[in-house]
Design an enzyme around this catalytic site. Structure first.
Site, PDB file in Angstrom:
ATOM      1  N   ILE A  43       0.852  -1.183   0.000  1.00  0.00           N
ATOM      2  CA  ILE A  43       0.000   0.000   0.000  1.00  0.00           C
ATOM      3  C   ILE A  43       0.889   1.234   0.000  1.00  0.00           C
ATOM      4  O   ILE A  43       1.642   1.478   0.938  1.00  0.00           O
ATOM      5  CB  ILE A  43      -0.940   0.018   1.213  1.00  0.00           C
ATOM      6  CG1 ILE A  43      -1.829  -1.235   1.201  1.00  0.00           C
ATOM      7  CG2 ILE A  43      -1.809   1.274   1.210  1.00  0.00           C
ATOM      8  CD1 ILE A  43      -2.663  -1.398   2.453  1.00  0.00           C
ATOM      9  N   VAL A  48      -1.362  13.281  -2.186  1.00  0.00           N
ATOM     10  CA  VAL A  48      -2.036  14.580  -2.172  1.00  0.00           C
ATOM     11  C   VAL A  48      -1.598  15.392  -0.967  1.00  0.00           C
ATOM     12  O   VAL A  48      -2.140  16.445  -0.708  1.00  0.00           O
ATOM     13  CB  VAL A  48      -3.576  14.422  -2.160  1.00  0.00           C
ATOM     14  CG1 VAL A  48      -4.034  13.724  -3.412  1.00  0.00           C
ATOM     15  CG2 VAL A  48      -4.054  13.658  -0.928  1.00  0.00           C
ATOM     16  N   ALA A  51       2.107  19.436   0.232  1.00  0.00           N
ATOM     17  CA  ALA A  51       2.246  20.839   0.613  1.00  0.00           C
ATOM     18  C   ALA A  51       1.784  20.995   2.060  1.00  0.00           C
ATOM     19  O   ALA A  51       0.967  20.219   2.554  1.00  0.00           O
ATOM     20  CB  ALA A  51       1.431  21.736  -0.311  1.00  0.00           C
ATOM     21  N   LYS A  79       7.556  27.019   0.236  1.00  0.00           N
ATOM     22  CA  LYS A  79       6.197  27.476  -0.084  1.00  0.00           C
ATOM     23  C   LYS A  79       5.922  28.740   0.717  1.00  0.00           C
ATOM     24  O   LYS A  79       5.861  28.701   1.939  1.00  0.00           O
ATOM     25  CB  LYS A  79       5.179  26.385   0.270  1.00  0.00           C
ATOM     26  CG  LYS A  79       3.717  26.836   0.164  1.00  0.00           C
ATOM     27  CD  LYS A  79       2.780  25.769   0.692  1.00  0.00           C
ATOM     28  CE  LYS A  79       1.349  26.287   0.773  1.00  0.00           C
ATOM     29  NZ  LYS A  79       0.432  25.282   1.360  1.00  0.00           N
ATOM     30  N   PRO A  97      -0.852  34.390   1.479  1.00  0.00           N
ATOM     31  CA  PRO A  97       0.545  34.235   1.887  1.00  0.00           C
ATOM     32  C   PRO A  97       0.716  33.871   3.360  1.00  0.00           C
ATOM     33  O   PRO A  97      -0.199  34.030   4.174  1.00  0.00           O
ATOM     34  CB  PRO A  97       1.121  35.625   1.617  1.00  0.00           C
ATOM     35  CG  PRO A  97      -0.025  36.537   1.955  1.00  0.00           C
ATOM     36  CD  PRO A  97      -1.288  35.796   1.554  1.00  0.00           C
ATOM     37  N   LEU A 354      -5.660   9.941   7.447  1.00  0.00           N
ATOM     38  CA  LEU A 354      -6.902   9.761   6.699  1.00  0.00           C
ATOM     39  C   LEU A 354      -7.927   8.913   7.438  1.00  0.00           C
ATOM     40  O   LEU A 354      -9.126   9.054   7.207  1.00  0.00           O
ATOM     41  CB  LEU A 354      -6.599   9.129   5.332  1.00  0.00           C
ATOM     42  CG  LEU A 354      -5.620   9.900   4.427  1.00  0.00           C
ATOM     43  CD1 LEU A 354      -5.399   9.134   3.131  1.00  0.00           C
ATOM     44  CD2 LEU A 354      -6.135  11.301   4.143  1.00  0.00           C
ATOM     45  N   THR A 365      -4.101  21.032   3.955  1.00  0.00           N
ATOM     46  CA  THR A 365      -4.362  20.744   5.368  1.00  0.00           C
ATOM     47  C   THR A 365      -4.033  19.310   5.776  1.00  0.00           C
ATOM     48  O   THR A 365      -4.047  19.001   6.969  1.00  0.00           O
ATOM     49  CB  THR A 365      -5.840  21.028   5.702  1.00  0.00           C
ATOM     50  OG1 THR A 365      -6.678  20.283   4.811  1.00  0.00           O
ATOM     51  CG2 THR A 365      -6.149  22.508   5.572  1.00  0.00           C
ATOM     52  N   GLY A 366      -3.745  18.414   4.818  1.00  0.00           N
ATOM     53  CA  GLY A 366      -3.555  17.007   5.175  1.00  0.00           C
ATOM     54  C   GLY A 366      -2.420  16.779   6.156  1.00  0.00           C
ATOM     55  O   GLY A 366      -2.595  16.133   7.198  1.00  0.00           O
ATOM     56  N   ILE A 367      -1.232  17.296   5.844  1.00  0.00           N
ATOM     57  CA  ILE A 367      -0.081  17.133   6.738  1.00  0.00           C
ATOM     58  C   ILE A 367      -0.313  17.895   8.043  1.00  0.00           C
ATOM     59  O   ILE A 367       0.052  17.429   9.133  1.00  0.00           O
ATOM     60  CB  ILE A 367       1.211  17.628   6.048  1.00  0.00           C
ATOM     61  CG1 ILE A 367       1.486  16.803   4.787  1.00  0.00           C
ATOM     62  CG2 ILE A 367       2.391  17.574   7.009  1.00  0.00           C
ATOM     63  CD1 ILE A 367       1.844  15.361   5.049  1.00  0.00           C
TER      64      ILE A 367
END
Length: 521
Positions: A43, A48, A51, A79, A97, A354, A365-367
């Site tokens: 897996i 995604v 960032a 970033k 920003p 997840l 926002t995932g990380i």
């Protein structure tokens, strides 16, 4: 219940969530905690989550990792902002920003801009970072020093605070892009060097005791693996929390309909092409496309709603957007579960990543959600009595963050002036989370501030809402009436100072490629 302190943690699932959890727990508790991570070699990491928020620096600082330690290994770049393209209409763009909003005469500069801004670009008039992004600048000089912004690196910042405790105290001027799979592997090495046991195997069964708590998991090759606390990092499947413990899932689909994505990893000659130090979100007919610049490639993907677009059409649109370099690249189609588990911690199982929840990746926002969950787990780590109040406070903190992020993302769609397809027309009439409609009414009279945005910590300060509302252009706004009888001299000076500082930094900072080439060397 066990009479001893829970000192055996079993993490099921690897990837970014699993190895961020393992490394952070080891950094927090050292050898006082036994950590085992079980991951399947079949897996892969869902790409995604490349960032981040600027708060991610606290994660690396907690692990005592410097940029030169991990960035080259993960093809990482800087970033400074999120760039939104075509959300108001074709050809229009604006930046959200990492930069605190200045004020003049007791009012945010955005109020003054609405009244009589120097140009049509609120982001360039009110923030320095927009110009740095447009010109591909690095936030650091070749000697490693940070750009001369209002933030002073290492100047009296309190150590060991969580992200929620940091908010409002400082605004670090950048975040990162990185390859999620490479970061996971780097953190695996970090964790194993510090005593984490790594087992590559498939979990076949989850066994509960008479109380309904997890006693052990059964693997294909390694048999039973026992622990005190189990961390579910199995992704959208939620093998421990949702399947074994039967925790319900709370869908956000009624307010955020995007449920699918298709992603490409497109080769890029970074030296020749150069790249902006920002994530880009480009509006499309049935969603939006992310563009994340990395060393040697571009990560790009189309986030869309299947009710408006078929997977084949989405892939075709993405390939056309990415151009000829994507012709031979294999596409990765992803079905996203948008929402959160009703509880992220039940009994002796905590879900991170997840399996806990996911809100579409529009603001990276995932990380952030993984990092927040791990911080809260350490903050609420149980003792021998497994006091239920710790679980309740953890669940409340995690739910509030996800619900707040959900509300912030809905503002992007409600605020978008674009209405050229059924998808964008429907964003104007779709249901909203409770209280958001009232907040939007207030923002049309008084711009967002700490008293009229989502009331619990969710990682997004009021100026973030201002940027989205001013940039998307679909909700009418007006400045404070008090400005009609206020002296604008201080505001004019502030606008001029931003313009001058932006020009100076653009002229003196290296390009992002130049700095990162030096760092990698």
């Amino acid at each position: 219940m066990s009479a001893k302190n829970p000192d055996r943690v079993v993490i099921v699932g690897g990837g970014t969530a699993g190895w961020m959890t393992a490394s952070y727990l080891k950094a927090a508790f050292g050898d006082r905690l036994s950590v085992t991570l079980v991951e399947s070699g079949k897996i892969g990491t869902i790409g995604v989550g490349e960032a981040t928020f600027s708060d991610i620096r606290h994660f690396f600082e907690f692990l005592d990792l410097k940029e030169e330690d991990w960035m080259p290994a993960c093809n990482a770049t800087y970033k400074l902002a999120v760039r939104f393209e075509d959300w108001r209409g074709p050809g229009h763009h604006f930046y959200h920003p990492f930069e605190q909003l200045r004020s003049a005469g007791g009012f945010p500069l955005t109020d003054w801009w609405l009244r009589n801004g120097p140009s049509e670009r609120f982001d360039k008039d009110c923030f320095v970072m927009a110009s740095l992004c447009d010109n591909g600048r690095s936030p650091r000089r070749l000697d490693g020093s940070l750009l001369d912004q209002d933030f002073a690196e290492g100047a009296g910042e309190p150590a060991g605070l969580t992200m929620s405790e940091h908010q409002g105290k400082t605004q670090f001027p950048y975040a990162y892009h990185f390859e999620a799979a490479l970061l996971a592997e780097y953190l695996a090495g970090y964790s194993i060097d510090r005593g984490v046991r790594r087992i590559v195997d498939e979990v076949r069964h989850v066994r509960l005791d008479e109380r309904g708590w997890i006693d052990h998991v059964v693997t294909k090759e390694h048999g039973q693996i026992h622990g005190d606390l189990f961390v579910d990092c199995t992704g959208f499947r939620g093998v421990l929390l949702n399947q074994a413990l039967d925790v319900p899932f709370v869908s956000y689909q009624d307010t955020l309909p995007n449920d699918s994505a298709v992603a490409l990893q497109v080769p890029l000659d970074t030296e020749k092409a150069g790249f902006r130090p920002c994530t880009t979100a480009t509006a499309q007919k049935a969603g939006w496309i992310w563009t994340i610049p990395l060393i040697g490639r571009i990560g790009t993907g189309y986030v869309y709603a299947k009710d408006y677009c078929e997977p084949e059409e989405a892939e075709r649109t993405l390939r056309e957007f990415a151009g000829p370099r994507a012709a031979e690249v294999e596409a990765n189609h992803i079905r996203m579960r948008i929402g959160r588990s009703e509880q992220s911690w039940k009994n002796n199982c905590v879900a991170v990543g997840l399996s806990s929840g996911f809100v579409e990746p529009l603001e990276s926002t995932g990380i952030f959600l993984i990092h927040h969950a791990i911080e809260q787990l350490v903050k609420h780590f149980p003792a021998a009595d497994w006091h239920p109040r710790l679980r309740e406070r953890y669940n409340s903190a995690v739910a509030n963050v996800m619900d707040g992020v959900r509300e912030f993302l809905v503002v992007h769609y409600k605020g978008a002036a674009r209405d050229d397809t059924r998808y964008w027309k429907d964003t104007k009439t779709r249901a909203m989370p409770d209280a958001l409609a009232e907040r939007i009414e207030r923002w049309q009279v008084q711009l967002p501030d700490s008293e009229n945005v989502f009331p619990y910590y969710h990682g997004l300060p009021p100026y973030s809402y201002m940027c989205v509302l001013l940039g998307t252009g679909g909700i009418p706004l007006r400045p404070s009436p008090a400005l009609n009888i206020s002296d604008e001299t201080a505001a004019r000076k502030e606008f001029a100072a931003i313009r001058d500082k932006a020009k100076f930094l653009v002229d003196t900072l290296p390009s992002q490629y130049e700095y990162l080439a030096e760092l990698r060397a």
